[in-house]
Write a protein that holds these residues in place. Structure first.
Motif, PDB file in Angstrom:
ATOM      1  N   ALA A  24      62.389  86.063  59.835  1.00 39.79           N
ATOM      2  CA  ALA A  24      61.555  84.871  59.971  1.00 39.79           C
ATOM      3  C   ALA A  24      60.931  84.796  61.357  1.00 39.79           C
ATOM      4  O   ALA A  24      59.741  84.460  61.500  1.00 39.79           O
ATOM      5  N   GLY A  44      63.993  82.350  54.433  1.00 38.33           N
ATOM      6  CA  GLY A  44      63.212  81.309  53.812  1.00 38.33           C
ATOM      7  C   GLY A  44      62.079  81.828  52.965  1.00 38.33           C
ATOM      8  O   GLY A  44      61.058  81.147  52.768  1.00 38.33           O
ATOM      9  N   GLN A 100      52.208  86.825  52.717  1.00 33.42           N
ATOM     10  CA  GLN A 100      51.752  86.678  51.329  1.00 33.42           C
ATOM     11  C   GLN A 100      50.649  87.678  51.016  1.00 33.42           C
ATOM     12  O   GLN A 100      50.663  88.332  49.961  1.00 33.42           O
ATOM     13  N   THR A 118      54.825  80.170  51.767  1.00 37.16           N
ATOM     14  CA  THR A 118      53.631  79.458  52.227  1.00 37.16           C
ATOM     15  C   THR A 118      53.552  79.355  53.741  1.00 37.16           C
ATOM     16  O   THR A 118      52.470  79.189  54.304  1.00 37.16           O
ATOM     17  N   ASP A 119      54.718  79.471  54.417  1.00 37.27           N
ATOM     18  CA  ASP A 119      54.716  79.403  55.875  1.00 37.27           C
ATOM     19  C   ASP A 119      54.209  80.696  56.503  1.00 37.27           C
ATOM     20  O   ASP A 119      53.944  80.738  57.699  1.00 37.27           O
ATOM     21  N   PHE A 120      54.088  81.746  55.699  1.00 36.11           N
ATOM     22  CA  PHE A 120      53.708  83.058  56.220  1.00 36.11           C
ATOM     23  C   PHE A 120      52.535  83.635  55.424  1.00 36.11           C
ATOM     24  O   PHE A 120      52.703  84.539  54.599  1.00 36.11           O
ATOM     25  N   HIS A 133      56.899  84.806  62.146  1.00 34.78           N
ATOM     26  CA  HIS A 133      56.280  83.713  62.900  1.00 34.78           C
ATOM     27  C   HIS A 133      55.478  84.240  64.089  1.00 34.78           C
ATOM     28  O   HIS A 133      54.587  83.540  64.581  1.00 34.78           O
TER      29      HIS A 133
END
Length: 356
Positions: free
Chosen positions: A231, A354, A8, A2-4, A235
């Protein structure tokens, strides 16, 4: 993930569950390696740029026998080499004393040992017949007709770029994603024209630059070795990460014992060289790269003609127990290579990043 959100979307579009791609690595990647990575949720790849049609087809068949997941096949799109008999003769003479160390003679003449995908109609026909999920290009792009034929067959495409200008050409050609190859990357630089100055952009700034200016997904490649690296690059705008050197020590790769020994050495160092193949490529430091330091780049024959001599020299040296003339491609992250089965490596990378 969900952070990326970009990662997805990338996974959903290309039929994978983890935004990690095993780099193609012609000469090292195998059907078993690609199958293990794809089976664990990433995107496995076959490097077919050095293969003929029969070998390429058999590798694809072997991969399909081991997984029903999506995979990538990669081809070289270099400009066909221009023969330069005088330069080639001088290169042969330069290498002659080194061959003599091993009781051998260099080839009398050099040939173009790999055919570029840009003019290989038989390879194009094979790919369209086999319909892999993804085809990727290195050293440039095929023409619009070939891209259209692949698109008509339902094949999605990636292509490497080392600058914003190259990446814009990739996007304009209708390719689905750009691989941002940083200067840290192992193996051959994906520059479209090796005669031009190399901007030598690192992976992070290149990824950020392309992510800012392109509308297609950007895949970061070069120096990425663990989940922390993955990661960080996600980001910074990447939709996926491509790792090559991180998978060389996997038992499924075809790296020989000499390659593995050099890569696992403490503080393994790399350098860019043209001596092995005729194109700039990042290699583990070796007797061959040291030899290349004494020759100006313009004295080396074109790719892949120079590779003909390089392979002959490696064979002569290896027959005499000397392994310092192999093509030991590796990125600047070489000191962090780990030896794990490929599926375990993929899952560990995903946990570290993650993503799982």
């Amino acid at each position: 993930m969900t952070d990326f959100p970009a990662a997805q979307a990338f996974c959903a579009r290309f039929g994978i569950s983890v935004p990690i791609i095993q780099a193609p690595m012609a000469g090292v990647s195998t059907p078993a390696l690609a199958a293990a990575v794809s089976g664990a949720g990433g995107l496995g790849s076959l490097g077919l740029g050095a293969s003929d049609v029969t070998t390429a087809r058999s590798m694809i068949a072997a991969l399909r026998n081991q997984t029903n997941r999506a995979f990538n096949v990669n081809f070289f799109c270099h400009r066909p080499a221009a023969k330069d008999s005088q330069r080639e003769a001088r290169w042969i003479d330069f290498l002659r004393p080194t061959f003599a160390e091993f009781g051998a003679r260099p080839p009398e003449q050099l040939t173009e040992i790999y055919k570029s995908f840009v003019n290989d109609d038989a390879m194009l026909a094979m790919v369209i017949s086999e319909r892999p999920a993804i085809v990727s290009f290195h050293f440039g792009l095929p023409d619009a007709d070939r891209i259209a034929a692949l698109r008509h067959a339902g094949i999605q495409m990636f292509a490497s770029a080392t600058t914003l200008e190259e990446a814009r050409q990739v996007e304009a050609a209708g390719v689905d994603a750009v691989i941002a190859q940083g200067y840290e990357a192992g193996g051959h630089r994906g520059v479209f024209d090796p005669a031009l100055p190399d901007a030598r952009l690192s992976t992070l700034p290149l990824t950020r630059l392309l992510s800012r200016h392109l509308s297609v997904p950007v895949i970061a490649a070069g120096g990425l070795m663990d989940g922390t690296d993955i990661a960080a690059i996600l980001h910074r705008g990447a939709s996926a990460a491509q790792l090559g050197t991180a998978f060389i020590m996997c038992p499924e790769s075809s790296a020989d014992p000499a390659y593995r020994e050099r890569l696992s050495a403490a503080g393994a160092q790399t350098e860019m060289t043209m001596a092995v193949s005729g194109r700039p490529a990042r290699s583990l430091v070796s007797r061959f790269t040291a030899l290349g330091r004494s020759v100006p780049d313009e004295g080396i024959p074109a790719y892949p003609i120079a590779y003909d001599a390089g392979k002959a020299l490696h064979a002569a040296a290896k027959a005499n127990g000397e392994f310092g003339y192999g093509a030991y491609w590796a990125g600047q992250g070489a000191p962090f290579a780990r030896a794990l089965p490929a599926d375990e490596m993929l899952r560990m990378l995903a946990r570290e990043a993650g993503l799982a």
